[in-house]
Scaffold this motif. Sequence first.
Motif, short mmCIF file in Angstrom:
data_model
loop_
_atom_site.label_atom_id
_atom_site.label_comp_id
_atom_site.label_asym_id
_atom_site.label_seq_id
_atom_site.Cartn_x
_atom_site.Cartn_y
_atom_site.Cartn_z
N LYS A 1 0.81 -1.23 0.00
CA LYS A 1 0.00 0.00 0.00
C LYS A 1 0.84 1.27 0.00
CE LYS A 1 -3.82 -2.40 0.59
NZ LYS A 1 -4.42 -2.89 -0.59
N THR A 2 2.11 1.16 0.43
CA THR A 2 2.96 2.35 0.55
C THR A 2 4.26 2.12 -0.22
OG1 THR A 2 3.95 1.52 2.60
CG2 THR A 2 2.02 2.96 2.83
N PHE A 3 4.92 3.23 -0.55
CA PHE A 3 6.17 3.13 -1.30
C PHE A 3 7.12 4.25 -0.91
CE2 PHE A 3 3.93 6.27 -3.71
CZ PHE A 3 4.91 7.07 -4.28
N ALA A 4 8.37 4.03 -1.25
CA ALA A 4 9.42 5.06 -1.14
C ALA A 4 10.44 4.75 -2.22
CB ALA A 4 10.06 5.03 0.24
N PHE A 5 11.23 5.75 -2.56
CA PHE A 5 12.27 5.55 -3.56
C PHE A 5 13.52 5.01 -2.89
CE2 PHE A 5 9.53 8.70 -5.61
CZ PHE A 5 9.22 7.98 -6.75
N TYR A 6 14.16 4.05 -3.56
CA TYR A 6 15.35 3.39 -3.05
C TYR A 6 16.57 4.16 -3.55
CZ TYR A 6 18.61 -0.43 -2.04
OH TYR A 6 19.64 -1.19 -1.56
N LYS A 7 17.07 5.06 -2.70
CA LYS A 7 18.12 5.99 -3.08
C LYS A 7 19.39 5.32 -3.61
CE LYS A 7 20.49 10.16 -1.49
NZ LYS A 7 20.95 10.44 -2.82
N PRO A 8 19.91 4.25 -2.96
CA PRO A 8 21.13 3.63 -3.50
C PRO A 8 20.96 3.14 -4.94
CG PRO A 8 20.75 2.85 -1.27
CD PRO A 8 19.54 3.64 -1.67
N GLY A 9 19.80 2.59 -5.26
CA GLY A 9 19.55 2.12 -6.62
C GLY A 9 19.39 3.27 -7.61
N ILE A 10 18.70 4.30 -7.19
CA ILE A 10 18.46 5.46 -8.06
C ILE A 10 19.76 6.21 -8.32
CG2 ILE A 10 17.29 7.69 -8.19
CD1 ILE A 10 14.92 6.20 -6.74
N ASP A 11 20.61 6.28 -7.32
CA ASP A 11 21.90 6.98 -7.49
C ASP A 11 22.77 6.30 -8.54
OD1 ASP A 11 21.24 8.93 -5.67
OD2 ASP A 11 22.35 8.02 -4.00
N LYS A 12 22.61 4.99 -8.72
CA LYS A 12 23.41 4.24 -9.69
C LYS A 12 22.93 4.44 -11.13
CE LYS A 12 24.72 0.51 -6.56
NZ LYS A 12 24.56 -0.92 -6.28
N ALA A 13 21.71 4.91 -11.30
CA ALA A 13 21.18 5.10 -12.66
C ALA A 13 22.04 6.11 -13.40
CB ALA A 13 19.73 5.58 -12.60
N GLU A 14 22.51 5.73 -14.57
CA GLU A 14 23.46 6.54 -15.32
C GLU A 14 22.76 7.49 -16.28
OE1 GLU A 14 26.43 4.04 -17.06
OE2 GLU A 14 26.95 3.15 -15.13
N ILE A 15 21.96 8.38 -15.71
CA ILE A 15 21.30 9.44 -16.48
C ILE A 15 21.44 10.73 -15.70
CG2 ILE A 15 19.65 7.97 -17.69
CD1 ILE A 15 17.59 8.67 -15.58
N ASN A 16 21.19 11.85 -16.36
CA ASN A 16 21.36 13.12 -15.66
C ASN A 16 20.28 13.31 -14.60
OD1 ASN A 16 19.08 14.77 -16.68
ND2 ASN A 16 20.10 14.53 -18.66
N ASP A 17 20.57 14.18 -13.65
CA ASP A 17 19.66 14.40 -12.51
C ASP A 17 18.31 14.96 -12.94
OD1 ASP A 17 21.51 13.39 -10.75
OD2 ASP A 17 22.26 15.34 -10.11
N LEU A 18 18.27 15.76 -13.99
CA LEU A 18 16.99 16.30 -14.46
C LEU A 18 16.08 15.18 -14.94
CD1 LEU A 18 18.29 19.40 -16.46
CD2 LEU A 18 17.08 19.42 -14.26
N ASP A 19 16.63 14.26 -15.74
CA ASP A 19 15.81 13.14 -16.22
C ASP A 19 15.44 12.20 -15.08
OD1 ASP A 19 15.72 14.07 -18.80
OD2 ASP A 19 17.39 12.84 -19.51
N LYS A 20 16.34 12.02 -14.11
CA LYS A 20 15.99 11.19 -12.93
C LYS A 20 14.77 11.77 -12.23
CE LYS A 20 20.43 9.34 -11.49
NZ LYS A 20 21.47 9.30 -10.50
N ARG A 21 14.80 13.09 -12.00
CA ARG A 21 13.66 13.71 -11.31
C ARG A 21 12.38 13.59 -12.14
NH1 ARG A 21 17.65 17.57 -9.64
NH2 ARG A 21 17.04 19.02 -11.29
N ARG A 22 12.49 13.72 -13.46
CA ARG A 22 11.30 13.57 -14.32
C ARG A 22 10.73 12.16 -14.20
NH1 ARG A 22 14.85 16.53 -18.39
NH2 ARG A 22 13.99 18.63 -18.39
N ILE A 23 11.62 11.17 -14.22
CA ILE A 23 11.18 9.77 -14.11
C ILE A 23 10.55 9.51 -12.74
CG2 ILE A 23 12.00 7.37 -13.99
CD1 ILE A 23 14.14 8.21 -16.11
N LEU A 24 11.19 9.98 -11.68
CA LEU A 24 10.67 9.73 -10.33
C LEU A 24 9.32 10.41 -10.12
CD1 LEU A 24 13.96 9.96 -8.23
CD2 LEU A 24 12.81 7.93 -9.14
#
Length: 181
Positions: free
Chosen positions: A40-63
């Motif tokens: 029922k609840t969620f949060a973003f997994y920061k260690p996994g997201i930090d490894k994504a090799e895209i720019n921070d703007l696109d990361k925020r758009r995706i999240l």
Amino acid sequence: MKKTLLTSLLALIIMVTLTSCGSVQVVADYDKAVNFDNFKTFAFYKPGIDKAEINDLDKRRILRAIENELTSKGFIKSENPDLLVSIIASSREKIDVYNNYYGGYGAGWGWNPYYYGNYNNNVSSTTEGALYIDLIDAKKKELVWQGQGVGYLNSNMEQKEERIKQFVKEIMAVYPPTPKK
């Protein structure tokens, strides 16, 4: 007559190509032993997201797009979540070379004094992207669902955010999984 047929065929090929570029090919995999109704609840997994090799703007758009999709499904963002959300993103340049030949009367039947022809080489370059959305059981720290979308990306900044939303929406459309009976 022959040029009209050739022009019509070329227009049809271009139309099919353009409409196929707009879609996202989606596949998903999940643990069949998991009851997805319990989440029922969620949060973003920061260690996994930090490894994504895209720019921070696109990361925020995706999240943001993922958050919108999950909340529209009734999930609540929480400090003590049931699910952790992680992403993996990649892109590659795809180059296509098309050799086009337009021939005249008698072409292909050997020598002809009235023969004419024209060779055209067309090169096109597109960027194909892949986005993986991983949902992890927060208590067990195990991957329970993964959705993958592959499609063409826009370099146009105005259309980029809409394309990201489309990717996420189409991937999340297959969550929660519906087991086949």
